[in-house]
Design an enzyme around this catalytic site. Structure first.
Site, short mmCIF file in Angstrom:
data_model
loop_
_atom_site.label_atom_id
_atom_site.label_comp_id
_atom_site.label_asym_id
_atom_site.label_seq_id
_atom_site.Cartn_x
_atom_site.Cartn_y
_atom_site.Cartn_z
N ARG A 131 -6.55 -3.73 -59.93
CA ARG A 131 -5.59 -4.22 -59.38
C ARG A 131 -4.40 -4.84 -60.18
NH1 ARG A 131 -6.56 -3.79 -53.47
NH2 ARG A 131 -7.74 -2.00 -53.28
N GLU A 149 -2.45 -7.17 -60.03
CA GLU A 149 -1.45 -8.04 -59.14
C GLU A 149 -1.34 -9.34 -59.93
OE1 GLU A 149 -3.67 -8.02 -54.95
OE2 GLU A 149 -4.87 -8.69 -56.37
N ARG A 172 -9.00 -16.55 -55.91
CA ARG A 172 -9.47 -15.60 -55.26
C ARG A 172 -8.83 -14.15 -55.69
NH1 ARG A 172 -7.29 -15.90 -49.01
NH2 ARG A 172 -8.07 -13.95 -49.08
N HIS A 173 -8.04 -14.26 -56.66
CA HIS A 173 -7.56 -12.86 -57.21
C HIS A 173 -8.11 -12.71 -58.55
CE1 HIS A 173 -5.06 -13.48 -53.42
NE2 HIS A 173 -4.96 -12.11 -53.53
N GLU A 189 -10.97 -12.77 -46.11
CA GLU A 189 -11.16 -11.27 -45.84
C GLU A 189 -12.13 -10.98 -47.15
OE1 GLU A 189 -9.43 -7.20 -47.50
OE2 GLU A 189 -7.94 -8.78 -46.90
N SER A 228 -12.27 -4.52 -45.79
CA SER A 228 -11.39 -3.62 -45.06
C SER A 228 -11.70 -2.48 -44.87
CB SER A 228 -10.08 -3.73 -45.62
OG SER A 228 -9.13 -4.88 -45.71
#
Length: 434
Positions: A212, A214, A220-221, A357, A360
């Protein structure tokens, strides 16, 4: 002839053995010296009485630098002064590799180092038993996941990590040059695992890397992580998918609690196994909880990190660590999620673990015309997804699935402060090495 042993199996009565490892510490007390030798399984004590040891051997071995790698042969003796109840009196040793001085990072030193320093010297950091324990638990967790899905008839698959399109369009994609064409690193195996639902492989799973792009520098990323994805056919609703995830997570928690007892003790952690079934909240219910908690969100807004935390605190007060949030607005979900006809919602869900989370999923849109309409509604050109859509033209069963971030799950299980703690060599916008 001596036997090569690891530290955990050495016992009184073994006679002469050979052990191998890293010199963790040396204590010279005049007439006697002690060396703590560490291997994967623990630490064993080498005891060197100066008057009983060959002077050359004594001088050489006691002058070693910490973290040097050696092989030591000696006699096993009983000892009530060591944790293992034994010690080894060396008669010979081989220096396999001498460690440079000073060390870039302490292994047993009480002074803690910054995370960046630890990651820059990860080879040394993982020598710490408590850090190594995290990755042993991670390995166990993956094994337990595989046990759970295989027992439910899932087939393991491997999908491409270089593709012509992303699972959710152009956002957050790493673009790479593929010979003369543009390509992208895979965000997830989403499109491929759905294609496989048309083949008769009606339950598949994959554990592999995902990417990803991002620009997020949070705890958390990361830009590369391990994703556990599953897809299953012949479902009637998304609750069947949720029940499958619940069964898998329950198996993992119980298994780690038992098989990982030693590693958990090293970390000073306990794993709680929540009662089943896990509670199911709707997005609308969560929105009310969040608003009552003082965060002003309106219908259709993402709960976000702060909203998830408020819901997590609300559920924690009820004694619930794991819970589902279902029926998200369809606008907030990718094109492949099925809309809940006549409403602005979708047959989707997240699994949250103490306010974060970790998964998903949902029921997918398996009807070709409606899937194309969903794509167009999201501003995507169906022509860019021809290879994917072809599988829906010739008989596609109802299906659904999920994606779970392996590291996020581990972080919540062990209550770690940063997702980078759960990745050997993490990647984020600022880190491309080691």
């Amino acid at each position: 002839m001596c036997e090569i042993r690891d530290s955990s199996t050495v016992k009184v009565g073994d006679g002469v053995v050979t052990v191998k490892g890293w010199v963790q510490d040396i204590r010279n007390l005049g007439g006697i010296s002690f060396i703590a030798l560490r291997d994967r399984y623990g630490v064993i004590q080498l005891t060197l009485p100066k008057k009983k040891i060959d002077p050359e051997l004594f001088g050489s071995i006691t002058k070693l630098s910490r973290e040097s790698v050696i092989s030591v042969t000696g006699e096993v003796k009983e000892s009530n002064q060591t944790e293992l109840g034994v010690e080894i009196i060396p008669s010979a040793f081989v220096l396999e590799s001498e460690a440079a001085v000073p060390l870039p990072l302490g292994v047993i030193d009480k002074v803690s180092a910054e995370l960046d320093t630890r990651l820059n010297n990860r080879f040394m950091d993982v020598r710490k038993p408590e850090v190594k324990a995290i990755f042993e638990l991670k390995s166990m967790m993956v094994e337990l996941i595989e046990e759970a899905v295989r027992s439910n008839g899932f087939t393991q698959v491997y999908t491409p990590k270089i593709g012509a399109a992303g699972a959710e369009g152009g956002a957050e994609l790493f673009k790479v040059k593929y010979f003369e064409k543009d390509a992208y690193l895979a965000q997830s195996p989403q499109l491929y695992k759905q294609i496989l639902m048309s083949t008769g492989l009606d339950r598949v799973f994959e554990i592999g890397p995902a990417f990803r792009a991002e620009h997020s520098n949070t705890n958390r990323h990361v830009t590369e992580f391990i994703s556990f994805d599953g897809e299953m056919s012949w479902i009637e609703n998304e609750e069947q998918v949720m029940a499958m995830i619940e069964e898998i997570i329950d198996h993992v928690l119980k298994g780690l609690k038992e098989k990982g007892a030693k590693q958990l003790a090293l970390l000073g952690k306990e794993i709680t196994v929540p009662a089943r079934p896990y509670p199911i909240l709707t997005y609308s219910e969560c929105l009310k909880i969040v608003n009552d908690g003082g965060l002003d969100l309106k219908e259709g807004d993402d709960l976000g990190t702060e909203g998830e935390k408020i819901v997590g605190d609300h559920m924690a007060a009820k004694g619930c660590d794991l819970y589902f949030i279902a029926e998200y607005p369809e606008e907030a979900k990718p094109f492949y999620i099925m809309e809940k006809d006549g409403t602005p919602y979708s047959f989707s869900f997240d699994l949250d673990y103490r306010g974060q989370e970790i998964s998903s999923g949902g029921q997918r849109e398996h009807r070709y015309d409606k899937l194309v309409a969903r794509m167009e509604k999201k501003g995507l050109d169906p022509k860019d997804f021809g290879f994917y859509l072809d599988a829906f033209k010739y008989g596609m069963p109802p299906h659904g699935g999920w994606g779970i971030g392996i590291e996020r799950l581990l972080v919540k299980m062990l209550d770690l402060s940063n997702i980078r703690e759960a990745i050997l060599f993490p990647r984020d916008p600022a880190r491309l090495a080691p």
